[in-house]
Write a protein that holds these residues in place. Sequence first.
Motif, mmCIF file in Angstrom:
data_model
loop_
_atom_site.group_PDB
_atom_site.id
_atom_site.type_symbol
_atom_site.label_atom_id
_atom_site.label_comp_id
_atom_site.label_asym_id
_atom_site.label_seq_id
_atom_site.Cartn_x
_atom_site.Cartn_y
_atom_site.Cartn_z
ATOM 1 N N ARG A 1 -32.614 49.976 123.077
ATOM 2 C CA ARG A 1 -32.367 49.844 124.521
ATOM 3 C C ARG A 1 -33.419 49.042 125.270
ATOM 4 O O ARG A 1 -33.142 48.492 126.325
ATOM 5 N N ARG A 2 -34.666 49.052 124.782
ATOM 6 C CA ARG A 2 -35.752 48.551 125.613
ATOM 7 C C ARG A 2 -36.514 47.379 125.008
ATOM 8 O O ARG A 2 -37.486 46.916 125.593
ATOM 9 N N THR A 3 -36.152 46.925 123.811
ATOM 10 C CA THR A 3 -36.899 45.800 123.246
ATOM 11 C C THR A 3 -35.949 44.614 123.033
ATOM 12 O O THR A 3 -34.727 44.787 122.968
ATOM 13 N N SER A 4 -36.527 43.442 122.901
ATOM 14 C CA SER A 4 -35.683 42.258 122.741
ATOM 15 C C SER A 4 -34.940 42.294 121.405
ATOM 16 O O SER A 4 -33.826 41.793 121.294
ATOM 17 N N TRP B 1 -31.833 44.205 122.097
ATOM 18 C CA TRP B 1 -30.881 43.423 122.900
ATOM 19 C C TRP B 1 -30.220 42.341 122.067
ATOM 20 O O TRP B 1 -29.029 42.066 122.203
ATOM 21 N N ASP B 2 -31.034 41.703 121.199
ATOM 22 C CA ASP B 2 -30.482 40.677 120.310
ATOM 23 C C ASP B 2 -29.347 41.261 119.469
ATOM 24 O O ASP B 2 -28.300 40.648 119.291
ATOM 25 N N TYR C 1 -27.358 43.840 120.099
ATOM 26 C CA TYR C 1 -26.141 44.042 120.890
ATOM 27 C C TYR C 1 -25.470 42.707 121.214
ATOM 28 O O TYR C 1 -24.246 42.588 121.190
ATOM 29 N N ALA C 2 -26.293 41.694 121.496
ATOM 30 C CA ALA C 2 -25.742 40.382 121.835
ATOM 31 C C ALA C 2 -24.991 39.794 120.639
ATOM 32 O O ALA C 2 -23.857 39.316 120.762
#
Lengths: 327, 332
Positions: free
Chosen positions: B198-201, B204-205, B207-208
């Motif tokens: 949830r909180r690190t790149s 996020w990568d 999920y993207a």
Amino acid sequence: MTGTIEETALQRPWTARFNFRLSSFVTAFLLVAVVIINASVQSTFFTVYSFTSNFATFVPLVFAAIAQAIIILGGGLDLSLGAQVAFISVVALKVMDGQDSRIALGLLTAVAVGALCGAFNGFVVAIIRLQPLIATFATSFVFSGMALVVLPSPGGAVPPALTAGYRMAVGPIPVPAIIVILGGVLWWLVSKTKFTRDLYATGGDREAAFASLVPVTQTLFMSFVVASMFVGLAAFAVLANTGSGDPLVGANMALDSIAAAVLGGIALSGGRGNPLGAIAGALILSISTNILAFMRVPTTWRSLFAGLIIIAALALSVLTTRGDSKK
Amino acid sequence: MSAPTTNVKPRRWFSLSGSELTKSAPLLAAVLTIVLVIVGQIVSPGFGSYGQITSMLRVASFLGFIAIGQTIVILSGGGGIDLSVGKVATFGAIIASKTMDGSNQGLLLGIVIPIAVGAAIGLVNGLGILYMRIPPFVMTLGMMGVVQGLILAYTQGVAGGRSAPALTALVNDRWLFDLPGVLFLWLIATIAITYILRRTSAGWDLYAVGSNREAARLSGVPVNRTILIAYMASGVFAVIGGIMLLGYTETVFLNLADDYMMRSIAAVIIGGTLIVGGSGSYIGSAIGAILLTVLTSFLTTISMPESGRTIVNGLVLIVLLAAYGRQRRLRS
């Protein structure tokens, strides 16, 4: 690594990325190659006796491959195929109860139970609309559990006439080889129906097929039913070959049948290929396993090599078609 | 139940969108778990006792560790799934058991070597999927056969060794609040993974990449690296689950953790992670792991045989998939 924005992963099913297919030349080449290698390591390869015993072990996978090919052509996938083989074979075993007079009844049972299993898968995939991969993965546990209910531990005896007849030869042609040819003929008959036309349309482009008034849901459902009737034949061949029942038989058959279909030039994205190719694919895989046995590879290493051969075969199908795979 | 006057199309509870599902599925699973514990307590008094619940949570933790990797792989999208986790967990436990051989001196190596092997297997999975473009389920199913072969070749058919006493103590001895250490480890892992997702790149990568690979690539997300790491993580966490299981059983056998393949996927799906990737949470998978363990325990309590439990597990998976895994209807 090109690609356009409009072809986003969200709009297309993930299988759409696996639209490559092996050309039939590669399939034919591989088949000839494994036959030559096998003949060179097994000096008796071309005798009627070893032809019979080799083909006897090939038949189940041949029918399983035809079944998997039909489902993949329709845009589905069946991971429960091995569990179905186990379930169908133990039910047929119980029905025949070792009596020669009930062989025909056993065969009918196998096909009918197969159709029921297929209807269950078809219901889950086509009507409830679950992803085939994960849905058949779930149903495989239902089928293997039911196999254990019917026959808790390996045992039972197949009618002696079935096992004996299975290993006979008509002149120089062994019965199992005739059965393989019959499998091809059976598919040829199915391929003449409207169902097959709808099957290719559904697997090729579901939206377009739907727009062209192809009964997509019904075709998808039927693809599982028809395929599982072939699985019933595969299960019956397992019984004829092994001579007894085993609720855990067929564990590797789902993957093997998928590999056979891919080797036979069926595109995993659906709609392209011919189940007759899958028969060739099944023979290639079976003969490869045979070669391993005759090269005296220790049994402890055999499943490692079998896994590697399958991955290599799939990789080959990608590497040889890299050119036309981007459309 | 009927509200014919409303002009808004009534929403069915199973037609939730991805993010709603991510929130509601873990809740549903948690409620189901509590209901199951209460029913179990009524049917067989003692099922809901503190000791029994602790013991079920401990068993769930092995599945929980394996499900971390499975969650990450499924989140990465593109049909991502790891069918080899059960065999990898078994292999990890077998190597660990042989390396530790019942002494604490071998503990460090007995953890590091299997984890390295798990990472290597995951790397091969990822490379095959990315560069040979083999569908994930085929690659990892093939890997299952390969790992099975490696197990047979490594053990020559006989698994030996024993868990290190310190590892067994971690899993079996009660620490704080009468809870075994492995539960604290699982809690820490859950918080850490949730933070990373949830909180690190890196999260996020993931999920993207899972929700739209092409868009992620165009936005400069390192797609290939993310996918490779996802499969390596799956191998590593499968091994960690296997090692914890070794601590529990102390000795290994050749199919020790094979069941965990099916169960890890079921846990992830029950937890509301979408099988198409890009949407989901590890908390959901952890609750899914607890629900599955409580369910198995409940079925065992009412003395259902193995075959019946397998059927029920399959049916539960189908029902839950039908509840929130349906594909859209065709329209012209």
